[in-house]
Scaffold this active site. Structure first.
Site, PDB file in Angstrom:
ATOM      1  CB  THR A 154      -0.904   0.001   1.252  1.00  0.00           C
ATOM      2  OG1 THR A 154      -1.655  -1.214   1.271  1.00  0.00           O
ATOM      3  CG2 THR A 154      -1.851   1.177   1.273  1.00  0.00           C
ATOM      4  CD  GLU A 160      -4.388  -9.824   4.390  1.00  0.00           C
ATOM      5  OE1 GLU A 160      -4.831 -10.819   3.788  1.00  0.00           O
ATOM      6  OE2 GLU A 160      -3.701  -9.887   5.405  1.00  0.00           O
TER       7      GLU A 160
HETATM    8  C1  LIG Z   1      -4.321  -2.031  10.523  1.00  0.00           C
HETATM    9  C2  LIG Z   1      -3.916  -2.043   9.096  1.00  0.00           C
HETATM   10  C3  LIG Z   1      -2.868  -2.856   8.681  1.00  0.00           C
HETATM   11  C4  LIG Z   1      -2.441  -2.851   7.354  1.00  0.00           C
HETATM   12  N1  LIG Z   1      -1.356  -3.602   6.988  1.00  0.00           N
HETATM   13  C5  LIG Z   1      -0.893  -3.516   5.715  1.00  0.00           C
HETATM   14  C6  LIG Z   1       0.296  -4.220   5.338  1.00  0.00           C
HETATM   15  O1  LIG Z   1       0.905  -4.933   6.133  1.00  0.00           O
HETATM   16  N2  LIG Z   1       0.766  -4.064   4.073  1.00  0.00           N
HETATM   17  C7  LIG Z   1       0.122  -3.279   3.146  1.00  0.00           C
HETATM   18  O2  LIG Z   1       0.598  -3.203   2.031  1.00  0.00           O
HETATM   19  N3  LIG Z   1      -1.009  -2.611   3.473  1.00  0.00           N
HETATM   20  C8  LIG Z   1      -1.525  -2.709   4.734  1.00  0.00           C
HETATM   21  N4  LIG Z   1      -2.665  -2.032   5.097  1.00  0.00           N
HETATM   22  C9  LIG Z   1      -3.302  -1.179   4.097  1.00  0.00           C
HETATM   23  C10 LIG Z   1      -4.654  -1.696   3.636  1.00  0.00           C
HETATM   24  O3  LIG Z   1      -4.521  -2.824   2.816  1.00  0.00           O
HETATM   25  C11 LIG Z   1      -5.380  -0.522   2.985  1.00  0.00           C
HETATM   26  O4  LIG Z   1      -5.741   0.357   4.034  1.00  0.00           O
HETATM   27  C12 LIG Z   1      -6.589  -0.947   2.180  1.00  0.00           C
HETATM   28  O5  LIG Z   1      -6.201  -1.634   1.020  1.00  0.00           O
HETATM   29  C13 LIG Z   1      -7.455   0.264   1.795  1.00  0.00           C
HETATM   30  O6  LIG Z   1      -6.659   1.229   1.204  1.00  0.00           O
HETATM   31  P1  LIG Z   1      -6.749   2.755   1.717  1.00  0.00           P
HETATM   32  O7  LIG Z   1      -6.559   2.771   3.179  1.00  0.00           O
HETATM   33  O8  LIG Z   1      -5.845   3.567   0.890  1.00  0.00           O
HETATM   34  O9  LIG Z   1      -8.254   3.154   1.450  1.00  0.00           O
HETATM   35  P2  LIG Z   1      -8.870   3.592   0.049  1.00  0.00           P
HETATM   36  O10 LIG Z   1      -8.342   2.719  -1.037  1.00  0.00           O
HETATM   37  O11 LIG Z   1      -8.729   5.055  -0.085  1.00  0.00           O
HETATM   38  O12 LIG Z   1     -10.398   3.220   0.284  1.00  0.00           O
HETATM   39  C14 LIG Z   1     -11.315   4.093   0.949  1.00  0.00           C
HETATM   40  C15 LIG Z   1     -12.706   3.511   0.813  1.00  0.00           C
HETATM   41  O13 LIG Z   1     -13.048   3.414  -0.563  1.00  0.00           O
HETATM   42  C16 LIG Z   1     -13.666   2.156  -0.800  1.00  0.00           C
HETATM   43  N5  LIG Z   1     -13.558   1.746  -2.204  1.00  0.00           N
HETATM   44  C17 LIG Z   1     -12.526   1.137  -2.807  1.00  0.00           C
HETATM   45  N6  LIG Z   1     -12.818   0.878  -4.099  1.00  0.00           N
HETATM   46  C18 LIG Z   1     -14.069   1.368  -4.309  1.00  0.00           C
HETATM   47  C19 LIG Z   1     -14.951   1.438  -5.425  1.00  0.00           C
HETATM   48  N7  LIG Z   1     -14.586   0.916  -6.610  1.00  0.00           N
HETATM   49  N8  LIG Z   1     -16.161   2.016  -5.263  1.00  0.00           N
HETATM   50  C20 LIG Z   1     -16.533   2.541  -4.082  1.00  0.00           C
HETATM   51  N9  LIG Z   1     -15.769   2.507  -2.968  1.00  0.00           N
HETATM   52  C21 LIG Z   1     -14.538   1.923  -3.087  1.00  0.00           C
HETATM   53  C22 LIG Z   1     -12.923   1.230   0.131  1.00  0.00           C
HETATM   54  O14 LIG Z   1     -13.648   0.039   0.334  1.00  0.00           O
HETATM   55  C23 LIG Z   1     -12.832   2.077   1.372  1.00  0.00           C
HETATM   56  O15 LIG Z   1     -14.031   1.960   2.114  1.00  0.00           O
HETATM   57  C24 LIG Z   1      -3.114  -2.036   6.408  1.00  0.00           C
HETATM   58  C25 LIG Z   1      -4.187  -1.240   6.824  1.00  0.00           C
HETATM   59  C26 LIG Z   1      -4.585  -1.229   8.139  1.00  0.00           C
HETATM   60  C27 LIG Z   1      -5.733  -0.342   8.546  1.00  0.00           C
END
Ligand SMILES: Cc1cc2nc3c(=O)[nH]c(=O)nc-3n(C[C@H](O)[C@H](O)[C@H](O)COP(=O)(O)OP(=O)(O)OC[C@H]3O[C@@H](n4cnc5c(N)ncnc54)[C@H](O)[C@@H]3O)c2cc1C
Length: 383
Positions: free
Chosen positions: A131, A367
């Protein structure tokens, strides 16, 4: 904890044995760690899990693991049981597998031998860095760049929300190598925190504390030999890794939900109210009925996804997505109901259901958030 699902044909006697062993260990021998000192707590738990032999389920037998190949059902059993006892123990276990999944799937023999036995023994901590600040759900928007210069890559960019970021000894890092636009131009690498140019830019605090960080790479030189798989194949490697571990996120949610149900049952049976106990009232009983049914529905979807991968050796993209979204969403509802049954005690800091309420939240996001899982299921249906 209700473990009767293990009697169904999805599981074999070896799974029941593993469940007994890990349940017994978590109940009696797991170290009581100070959750406020998250980094040390995590290190202690990884070391203890390694010493007890449970991390051997996170890598294949040829490199110090317990089984010839990763077994999704064993990963699920371990995560469900550990989550039932301590969310940080589940996290410590899960990351050892997720952090090295890309190495197991695509690493060279030399990298596998260098990394996997140490991770299985709990001597090294691993992390999975996909990410970025502007590329979460939209992995194809990744901008962290790996530029080929002779016998090494030069990596520049940032990763965020990286579990074990700041304490890991080894990272699987995904970066854009530019063979094609979007997800087809990404490669996977193994990198180490002592490589010049590797920096922990920020530590991130969350409602349920786990070691997490934003990482920055500035002209970090990584040998070509550290690439995992072919150039441009990194997205596939990441997705194959997540496919193995996605059902285990569902299992962790189940562990939290089962604990919440047990806590709710105990409380409802004991809480005197209006000359009876809280459990005597049908409004409470309806809640308990809903909670148990939500849990078993999720447990069956999870078992199916893991069994299909392990036994049928079939792709589980659709099944694991269904399990992950159902188990995490159901667990949130179950835990919320358990908090409600506890009344004021439910929101008191240090009470088990209060910590479960915080623990479950991130599982609906990481994930692949629930919305993303829905899109994955629909994509499979519309193929
Ligand atoms: C505690 C924790 C541990 C983590 N550990 C890791 C790790 O070890 N390695 C790693 O690489 N990442 C890690 N992550 C990152 C995690 O995988 C991301 O937070 C996740 O993929 C969502 O990305 P974002 O936070 O950028 O949210 P965004 O991508 O900005 O999403 C925001 C919202 O938009 C929604 N959304 C997405 N696509 C669409 C769509 N097409 N239409 C409408 N809504 C949509 C999502 O569901 C979400 O509700 C971790 C996150 C957390 C909170």
């Amino acid at each position: 904890m209700d473990r009767s699902i293990l009697d169904l044909p999805f599981y074999g006697p070896e799974h029941r044995q593993l469940s007994d062993a890990i349940f017994d260990w978590a109940s009696t021998a797991m170290p009581h760690v100070d959750h406020h000192d998250t980094d040390n707590a995590c290190r202690q738990l990884v070391a203890a899990l390694g010493k007890a032999g449970f991390l051997r389920y996170a890598v294949p037998a040829a490199y110090g693991g317990a089984l010839a190949e990763l077994d999704s059902r064993s990963l699920c059993i371990a995560r469900e049981t550990l989550a039932y006892h301590d969310g940080l123990a589940d996290f410590a276990f899960a990351m050892q597998g997720l952090g090295t999944g890309a190495i197991t799937l695509s690493g060279s023999e030399e990298i596998k031998r260098h990394v996997l036995p140490k991770v299985a023994a709990g001597e090294w901590i691993s992390a999975f860095a996909l990410t970025e600040p502007l590329a979460g759900s939209d992995v194809g928007a990744m901008s962290c760049e790996a530029r080929l210069e002779g016998d090494h890559y030069v990596i520049n960019g940032e990763k965020t929300w990286i579990s074990n970021g700041g304490i890991a000894d080894v990272y699987c890092l995904f970066a854009r190598t530019g063979e094609a636009p979007g997800t087809r131009g990404i490669s996977a690498f193994v990198v180490y925190p002592d490589m010049p140019g590797f920096e922990v830019a920020e530590r991130l605090d969350t409602i349920a504390p786990h070691p997490l960080a934003r990482l920055r790479f500035t002209d970090m030189k990584v040998p070509v030999a550290n690439r995992l798989g072919a150039p441009g194949e990194g997205f596939k490697v990441a997705m194959r890794t997540l496919d193995i571990f996605r059902a285990s996120v569902a299992a962790a949610a189940l562990g939290f939900a089962r604990r919440a149900l047990d806590e709710a049952l105990n409380h409802a049976r004991q809480r005197p109210m209006f000359g009876h106990t809280l459990a005597d009232f049908q409004l409470t009983q309806a809640k308990l009925g809903d909670m148990a049914t939500d849990i078993e529905a999720a447990a069956l979807l999870t078992a199916r996804a893991a069994w299909r991968r392990d036994v049928q050796k079939l792709p589980t993209t659709r099944e694991a997505a269904m399990a992950k979204m159902t188990a995490t969403e159901n667990a949130q509802r179950v835990i919320d109901a358990a908090v409600q049954i506890h009344g004021g005690q439910g929101v008191r800091i240090g009470v088990m259901v209060e910590s479960l309420y915080r623990e479950i939240r991130a599982l609906r996001i990481y994930e692949g958030a629930t919305e993303v899982q829905k899109l994955i299921v629909a994509r499979e249906l519309l193929k």
